[in-house]
Every structure is written in C-alpha cells, then in structure tokens.
Design an enzyme around this catalytic site. Structure first.
Site, PDB file in Angstrom:
ATOM      1  N   GLU A  40      22.835 -43.237 105.247  1.00 11.26           N
ATOM      2  CA  GLU A  40      24.188 -43.486 104.723  1.00 11.26           C
ATOM      3  C   GLU A  40      25.111 -42.380 105.229  1.00 11.26           C
ATOM      4  O   GLU A  40      24.947 -41.211 104.876  1.00 11.26           O
ATOM      5  CB  GLU A  40      24.155 -43.498 103.192  1.00 11.26           C
ATOM      6  N   ARG A  44      33.816 -39.571 104.596  1.00  6.77           N
ATOM      7  CA  ARG A  44      34.519 -38.436 103.982  1.00  6.77           C
ATOM      8  C   ARG A  44      35.075 -37.474 105.005  1.00  6.77           C
ATOM      9  O   ARG A  44      35.719 -36.497 104.639  1.00  6.77           O
ATOM     10  CB  ARG A  44      33.567 -37.636 103.085  1.00  6.77           C
ATOM     11  N   THR A  68      30.743 -43.820 100.494  1.00  9.68           N
ATOM     12  CA  THR A  68      32.086 -43.496 100.005  1.00  9.68           C
ATOM     13  C   THR A  68      33.079 -44.593 100.400  1.00  9.68           C
ATOM     14  O   THR A  68      34.203 -44.326 100.836  1.00  9.68           O
ATOM     15  CB  THR A  68      32.550 -42.097 100.477  1.00  9.68           C
ATOM     16  N   LYS A 125      24.020 -48.649  92.644  1.00  8.67           N
ATOM     17  CA  LYS A 125      23.800 -47.209  92.735  1.00  8.67           C
ATOM     18  C   LYS A 125      24.098 -46.660  91.339  1.00  8.67           C
ATOM     19  O   LYS A 125      25.140 -47.014  90.753  1.00  8.67           O
ATOM     20  CB  LYS A 125      24.768 -46.661  93.783  1.00  8.67           C
TER      21      LYS A 125
HETATM   22  C1  3PG Z   1      27.241 -37.872  97.095  1.00  5.37           C
HETATM   23  O1  3PG Z   1      28.088 -38.584  96.661  1.00  5.37           O
HETATM   24  O2  3PG Z   1      27.461 -36.863  97.770  1.00  5.37           O
HETATM   25  C2  3PG Z   1      25.859 -38.331  96.869  1.00  5.37           C
HETATM   26  O3  3PG Z   1      25.766 -38.917  95.639  1.00  5.37           O
HETATM   27  C3  3PG Z   1      24.848 -37.275  97.084  1.00  5.37           C
HETATM   28  O4  3PG Z   1      24.765 -36.443  96.002  1.00  5.37           O
HETATM   29  P1  3PG Z   1      23.858 -35.146  96.105  1.00  5.37           P
HETATM   30  O5  3PG Z   1      24.560 -34.216  97.059  1.00  5.37           O
HETATM   31  O6  3PG Z   1      23.821 -34.615  94.699  1.00  5.37           O
HETATM   32  O7  3PG Z   1      22.523 -35.575  96.621  1.00  5.37           O
END
Ligand code: 3PG
Length: 205
Positions: A40, A44, A68, A125
């Site tokens: 994934e 961002r 995202t 999720k």
């Molecule tokens: C995020 O949105 O960055 C993910 O959910 C990953 O979260 P994490 O960095 O706590 O694994």
C-alpha cells in the site's frame, strides 16, 4: 483480483510513505523478497503517484494499491494509475464496493461499521486500530457483525500483529513497521527484507 483475494495473499500489508521515487522499486523488491507481496503506497507525498507507477512496472510479483484515498476522485486516480486496490482511513460518502478499483474503507466504531455494511462493504480497515479498541473491539464486533472482516491498521507492529491475526474476523493487518524510514533513507534493503520475512511468517491462524 477481488479485495478478498488480495488481502489473503500475505498476513501483513506494508503501509508505505515514499518521499523519493528512487526508493520505490528497491523498497518494493525488498518487501516482495521477504514475502510481503501486497503493498500500500499512501497518497501522502508528491512522489506517491510516480512511485506506484514504478512499482507496478518494475516490481515483479507485487500487488500494488493506493492508501490514504480520501474521496471518489482519489479512488479513480488509484484506478487510473493501475492500482489493484485502494485503502481509505474512513468511509467515503456515496462509495460502494463496485467502482473503478476495489476499496478497503476504514471504520473505528459500530456506527461506522453499520454504515459501511449498509453501503455493501464486508471488509474494512479498523483504523486507528490501537486506539479504536484494538483486538478487544474486534472481538466485540464479531457477534453483532459476523459478516464483517477486518484489516486492522494503525499502531500494529511486530509485538502485537500475531494477537490481531489470531482473531477469526481478521484477514490481515497493515502497518509501517516493515519499512522504517531510516532504513529506506539509508537504502538498507536487506534490513527491510528481514523485517518482511518475519512479518510474512506471522501466518494467519
Ligand atoms: C497509517 O495510516 O500510517 C497506517 O495506519 C500505518 O500506521 P502505523 O504507522 O501505526 O503502522
């Protein structure tokens, strides 16, 4: 591939924030070499779209999705890039499972889960998993919502992933711990492959 087919390929989905497109292919190859084949890439950073394209073109064996994804236009953008799936931190108003690319929407409460089920989704999720109740919340959702299955993400790491994966309504987990930013910056792909190998060994029980 359906969302279920994608999410059952590996127990852990790396959540990647890529700052430099030059990192995309070696990072993807390092993760796939360790056995994590579903990647994934979060929308961002300015490098995200080009990173997705590079991974799809050059990382053999990878199933690449966008994370995202905040609205319908971003879901369409994920599809246009050739992504196999899209992940959202929440429910996107008006979006259904059928669409340009399979969508994994995020929920954090029973009310959001009910809205998602009403929209036709059955795989969610749980986000942010550690503050949305963690494994206890997923156990509590099991009885009233037996059709719902989850990919908990947010605060999941090597120390607690197995606890999530042991739950019957968890398909896989997501997390960034397999691609530490310092290792990416340093080009320490062997370390990332080692982290991926440990994560891939967390078989879904
Ligand atoms: C995020 O949105 O960055 C993910 O959910 C990953 O979260 P994490 O960095 O706590 O694994």
């Amino acid at each position: 591939m359906t969302l279920e087919e994608i999410l059952t390929r590996a127990p852990v989905i790396p959540v990647l924030v890529i700052d430099d497109v030059a990192h995309a292919v070696p990072l993807g190859r390092a993760l796939v070499a360790g056995g994590l084949t579903v990647l994934e890439v979060t929308f961002r950073t300015p490098a995200a779209a080009a990173s997705i394209e590079a991974m799809i073109a050059e990382v053999e064996g990878a199933v690449v999705g966008a994370g995202t994804v905040l609205d319908a236009a971003m879901r369409q953008a994920a599809a246009d890039l050739g992504c196999a799936f899209a992940v959202s931190p929440g429910l996107i108003e008006g979006e259904r499972p059928q669409g340009p690319v399979p969508l994994l929407p995020g929920v954090a409460t029973a009310t959001e889960l009910m809205a998602g089920l009403a929209a036709g989704f059955e795989i969610f999720k749980l986000f942010p998993a550690n503050v949305a109740g963690g494994p206890g919340a997923l156990k509590a959702f099991q009885s009233p919502f037996p059709q719902a299955r989850f990919c908990p993400t947010g605060g999941v790491g090597a120390a607690n992933a197995a606890e999530y994966l042991a739950l019957p309504n968890v398909i896989c987990v997501g997390g960034s711990w397999v691609a530490p930013p310092d290792a990416v910056r340093a080009g320490d792909w062997d370390r990332i492959t080692a982290l991926a190998r440990d994560a891939a060994a967390l078989a879904k029980s």
